[in-house]
Design a protein around this motif. Structure first.
Motif, PDB file in Angstrom:
ATOM      1  N   CYS A 104      -2.103 -51.309 -42.725  1.00 27.31           N
ATOM      2  CA  CYS A 104      -2.565 -52.850 -42.463  1.00 27.31           C
ATOM      3  C   CYS A 104      -1.471 -53.733 -42.836  1.00 27.31           C
ATOM      4  O   CYS A 104      -1.245 -54.177 -44.127  1.00 27.31           O
ATOM      5  N   ASN A 105      -0.588 -54.232 -41.901  1.00 28.59           N
ATOM      6  CA  ASN A 105       0.175 -55.240 -42.183  1.00 28.59           C
ATOM      7  C   ASN A 105      -0.347 -56.635 -41.981  1.00 28.59           C
ATOM      8  O   ASN A 105      -1.262 -56.946 -41.533  1.00 28.59           O
ATOM      9  N   GLY A 106       0.552 -57.680 -42.265  1.00 30.85           N
ATOM     10  CA  GLY A 106       0.386 -59.131 -41.776  1.00 30.85           C
ATOM     11  C   GLY A 106      -0.478 -59.657 -43.085  1.00 30.85           C
ATOM     12  O   GLY A 106      -0.798 -58.981 -43.746  1.00 30.85           O
ATOM     13  N   LEU A 122       6.079 -47.930 -50.471  1.00 29.72           N
ATOM     14  CA  LEU A 122       7.030 -49.085 -50.553  1.00 29.72           C
ATOM     15  C   LEU A 122       7.515 -49.264 -48.876  1.00 29.72           C
ATOM     16  O   LEU A 122       7.704 -48.424 -48.027  1.00 29.72           O
ATOM     17  N   HIS A 123       7.153 -50.628 -48.319  1.00 26.71           N
ATOM     18  CA  HIS A 123       7.177 -50.966 -47.109  1.00 26.71           C
ATOM     19  C   HIS A 123       8.608 -51.891 -46.812  1.00 26.71           C
ATOM     20  O   HIS A 123       8.651 -52.669 -47.654  1.00 26.71           O
ATOM     21  N   THR A 124       9.237 -51.844 -45.801  1.00 26.66           N
ATOM     22  CA  THR A 124      10.292 -52.746 -45.554  1.00 26.66           C
ATOM     23  C   THR A 124      10.513 -52.900 -44.148  1.00 26.66           C
ATOM     24  O   THR A 124       9.797 -51.928 -43.336  1.00 26.66           O
ATOM     25  N   SER A 129       8.174 -44.301 -40.211  1.00 32.46           N
ATOM     26  CA  SER A 129       8.992 -45.544 -39.295  1.00 32.46           C
ATOM     27  C   SER A 129       7.762 -46.156 -38.370  1.00 32.46           C
ATOM     28  O   SER A 129       6.750 -45.379 -38.058  1.00 32.46           O
ATOM     29  N   GLU A 130       7.974 -47.440 -38.208  1.00 35.45           N
ATOM     30  CA  GLU A 130       6.975 -48.187 -37.082  1.00 35.45           C
ATOM     31  C   GLU A 130       7.548 -48.356 -35.830  1.00 35.45           C
ATOM     32  O   GLU A 130       7.806 -49.491 -35.777  1.00 35.45           O
ATOM     33  N   SER A 131       8.193 -47.404 -35.245  1.00 36.71           N
ATOM     34  CA  SER A 131       8.571 -47.780 -33.993  1.00 36.71           C
ATOM     35  C   SER A 131       7.618 -47.997 -33.110  1.00 36.71           C
ATOM     36  O   SER A 131       6.727 -47.271 -32.746  1.00 36.71           O
ATOM     37  N   ALA A 150       7.060 -52.763 -23.474  1.00 38.08           N
ATOM     38  CA  ALA A 150       6.929 -53.134 -24.619  1.00 38.08           C
ATOM     39  C   ALA A 150       6.903 -54.626 -24.788  1.00 38.08           C
ATOM     40  O   ALA A 150       7.720 -55.314 -24.410  1.00 38.08           O
ATOM     41  N   TYR A 151       5.846 -55.395 -25.565  1.00 34.79           N
ATOM     42  CA  TYR A 151       5.654 -56.730 -25.890  1.00 34.79           C
ATOM     43  C   TYR A 151       5.264 -57.655 -24.394  1.00 34.79           C
ATOM     44  O   TYR A 151       4.785 -58.428 -24.633  1.00 34.79           O
ATOM     45  N   GLN A 152       5.886 -57.209 -23.498  1.00 31.49           N
ATOM     46  CA  GLN A 152       5.869 -58.091 -22.241  1.00 31.49           C
ATOM     47  C   GLN A 152       4.428 -58.512 -21.743  1.00 31.49           C
ATOM     48  O   GLN A 152       4.101 -59.562 -21.831  1.00 31.49           O
TER      49      GLN A 152
HETATM   50  C1  PLP Z   1       6.540 -55.631 -35.058  1.00 33.22           C
HETATM   51  C2  PLP Z   1       6.851 -54.840 -36.048  1.00 33.22           C
HETATM   52  C3  PLP Z   1       7.158 -53.501 -36.022  1.00 33.22           C
HETATM   53  C4  PLP Z   1       7.517 -52.709 -34.513  1.00 33.22           C
HETATM   54  O1  PLP Z   1       9.139 -52.931 -34.451  1.00 33.22           O
HETATM   55  P1  PLP Z   1       9.733 -52.292 -33.080  1.00 33.22           P
HETATM   56  O2  PLP Z   1      11.112 -52.910 -33.219  1.00 33.22           O
HETATM   57  O3  PLP Z   1       8.802 -52.800 -31.986  1.00 33.22           O
HETATM   58  O4  PLP Z   1       9.657 -50.853 -33.504  1.00 33.22           O
HETATM   59  C5  PLP Z   1       7.136 -52.631 -36.948  1.00 33.22           C
HETATM   60  N1  PLP Z   1       6.717 -53.018 -38.145  1.00 33.22           N
HETATM   61  C6  PLP Z   1       6.532 -54.416 -38.212  1.00 33.22           C
HETATM   62  C7  PLP Z   1       6.000 -54.716 -39.829  1.00 33.22           C
HETATM   63  C8  PLP Z   1       6.538 -55.398 -37.322  1.00 33.22           C
HETATM   64  O5  PLP Z   1       5.982 -56.533 -37.449  1.00 33.22           O
END
Ligand code: PLP
Length: 634
Positions: free
Chosen positions: A146-148, A244-246, A334-336, A538-540
């Protein structure tokens, strides 16, 4: 005119298809684009479109291939597994999909399903996204990050998620979130799992460079991170801090930036472990790129590394730093997002008309009796232009056209003279186009010439709905005709959409070096000519907006079957005009009532008959219930 044979291989090279398609698209022997989600499986895009048009469905349309998403999930996870084996890394890898990249049900469900065996999880950045993620069937090991920025409601949902048996981790984006989490956790009696987002001083590269570095919007600095540790110690909850998140930004073009960031992140990770925290996960964020132009460079639409290099370099760097610090190897996360979903969607749009300065037989109006000198000058240029003097003549013509318009504005030129002057100018361009066609290069001072001469292919789509990043941040996407790729394209074109916004155009196209101002296309003849915009998954379609009330487009979800076959799993109709009008605060009944009242008035004065009114109301109704894009009989 080049008369050598033009083959599908030439087309593949011209449009760079093998460079950007990652193997998911190719040109068939018949010159048609095929989707190839897995070895041995292929389907022809044009055949799919023919079938859907036959069924009465309207363009534009997005074709989605869930198999491509599954393949990407597999490829990413297998790349990390390969690296882990190769380096004998003692930890593991578990990805999460940040759903903001594409929250569509099919996309999220496909990733959750394909990712199940890999314990691939999800990432939510808002309450609504979390509500959606909590309802997914996930591997219990899989992470739900849960980010943001978070309020009480967000945190409550996240904690309830843990009691539902989901591996929910709350990422602290700023220091004050910690107190909020601790309070709500006490209230609910549910222990949290926490992550801390750290502001690396390392930055990404490319368009999202600002997401990293000290000025980043999210994250804790070093001292805040240590305060989090202290605070948790006091609360006797140190074991709650697990990650740990980056994140240094999206579409990182340069692999070196990734290595530098991962090194810094792993140092921080090691030091926190040394503080006595039993961290488990090291989250390196998003940023894995997509090679939109296929150039394999650090250009903003590209990336100078492969998926395997990405995985290998991360695993290697984490291992090296952990070893030298004698810290146990973390689970790498990773958050790909972009890299998993970009390839699966193709927007198909028909060309509905072609305009341009060199098109067709433009009628040059007869000269008036007292024709102005400036018009005579243009006549002379047209008569005298040749392969030796064309540079000078072109520049003169451009100057004369400007003078022509100034004279008109000041009242010294008639509309008839202006019309003749403009037509002569276009005739000059047309002649010029023929002259430069066979030149090996166009001189620098005429750099804009190809764009000036180019046709405008009018396409039935809205840039703002379907390709917002092209408008907002000049993102590039590969665009090709989906058939006739065994025929030499003879026109150079730019694209315009059907919105009434002059920004609704595409004038930059992928190229191995920099960008191209025009796209080579075929002369449009009898059959509908379709263009495909690729890598737009992606995103569009999430960021897209309803400019001019052009709404969401039709979409077909397809599975490719053996033997060149396919099935349409689902057809999702685009937004009806009614829905999009209602979203602006109008009510359908109110619209109908207004039309009825006006029709009554028109009948009272004898303007309309009863039959007219019935027909008018039927036509009005049909549009309310209809597609917002242009619909021509095929
Ligand atoms: C938007 C976002 C992502 C996604 O990044 P991609 O470049 O689309 O893989 C991953 N992590 C966080 C925290 C983000 O805000």
């Amino acid at each position: 005119m080049n008369t050598t044979r033009f083959t599908p291989a030439d087309a593949a090279e011209l449009y760079g298809i093998p460079n950007w398609s990652s193997g998911y698209f190719r040109v068939s022997d018949k010159g048609k684009v095929e989707v190839t989600p897995a070895p041995g499986l292929s389907a022809t895009l044009h055949d799919i479109i023919d079938e859907l048009v036959e069924r009465g469905e309207s363009m534009p349309m997005i074709l989605r291939f869930p198999q491509v998403i599954s393949a990407r999930v597999k490829q990413l996870n297998e790349a990390f597994r390969t690296a882990i084996r190769e380096y004998e890394y003692e930890g593991s890898y578990q990805g999460v999909f940040p759903i903001k990249v594409n929250q569509r049900r099919m996309v999220v469900e496909t990733i959750a399903e394909a990712g199940y065996v890999y314990a691939h999880g999800l990432e939510a950045g808002s309450k609504a996204e979390l509500a959606l993620c909590l309802a997914q069937n996930m591997n219990p090991e899989a992470l739900l990050c849960c980010n943001g920025f978070k309020d009480d409601g967000f945190i409550k949902l996240a904690l309830w998620g843990r009691s539902l048996g989901k591996n929910v981790v709350i990422t602290l984006e700023k220091f004050s979130e910690l107190d909020r989490v601790l309070r709500i956790s006490r209230e609910l009696g549910i222990k949290p799992a926490l992550g801390a987002r750290f502001k690396l001083h390392a930055r990404g590269s490319g368009q999202w460079e600002e997401s990293g570095g000290d000025q980043a919007k999210f994250g804790l600095n070093a001292s805040e991170l240590l305060q989090v540790v202290e605070r948790l110690k006091q609360e006797d909850m140190l074991d709650s801090l697990v990650m740990l998140h980056t994140h240094i930004g999206s579409q990182i073009t340069d692999i070196r930036r990734i290595k530098v960031a991962v090194r810094e992140a792993t140092q921080v990770y090691s030091d926190i472990v040394d503080e006595g925290v039993k961290l488990k996960y090291l989250n390196v964020g998003g940023g894995l790129g997509v090679d939109y132009d296929g150039s394999k460079t650090t250009f903003y639409a590209s990336m100078n590394y492969t998926l395997q290099e990405y995985a290998s370099d991360i695993v290697y760097t984490v291992q090296e730093v952990c070893k030298s610090n004698q810290v146990a190897s973390p689970v790498i996360v990773s958050e790909s997002g972009r890299a998993l979903t970009a390839h699966h969607a193709v927007l198909i749009m028909p060309v509905i008309d072609v305009t341009g300065p060199t098109r067709g037989s433009q009628i040059v109006p007869e000269p008036s009796e007292d024709q102005h000198q400036i018009v005579k000058d243009l006549e002379e240029i047209l008569a005298g232009i040749n392969a030796r003097n064309y540079r000078e003549m072109y520049n003169d013509a451009v100057g004369d056209k400007e003078t022509l318009h100034n004279l008109f504005d000041l009242g010294y030129l008639t509309l008839r003279d202006r019309a003749r002057g403009e037509a002569l100018f276009n005739a000059i361009l047309k002649k010029l186009a023929k002259l430069v066609q066979d030149l090996p290069y166009v001189p620098d001072e005429l750099e804009d010439l190809p764009k000036t001469l180019a046709d405008k292919y009018i396409c039935n789509f809205s840039l703002f709905q379907s390709l917002p990043d092209n408008w907002a941040i000049q993102a590039l996407f590969p665009i090709t005709p989906i058939s006739r790729l065994n025929e030499r394209p003879t026109r150079q074109a730019t694209l315009v959409d059907i919105t009434c916004d002059s920004d609704g155009k595409i004038e930059k196209f992928i190229d191995l070096r920099d960008v191209k101002a025009t796209l080579p296309l075929h002369e449009v003849s009898g059959d509908t000519y379709y263009l495909g915009i690729f890598l737009m998954g992606a995103y569009q379609d999430v960021l897209g907006s309803a400019h001019n009330l052009f709404g969401k487009v039709n979409e077909a979800h397809l599975t490719v079957r053996p033997g060149g076959k396919h099935t349409i799993d689902l057809f999702v109709r685009g937004q009806k005009a009614r829905r999009i009008i209602e979203s602006m605060g109008y009510e359908e009944a109110m619209l109908r009532e207004s039309i009825r009242v006006q029709a009554e008035r028109a009948r009272a004065v004898g303007e309309l008959t009863d039959a007219d009114i019935t027909e008018l109301e039927e036509d009005y109704d049909e549009e309310l219930l209809g597609y917002t894009y242009l619909e021509y009989e095929e």
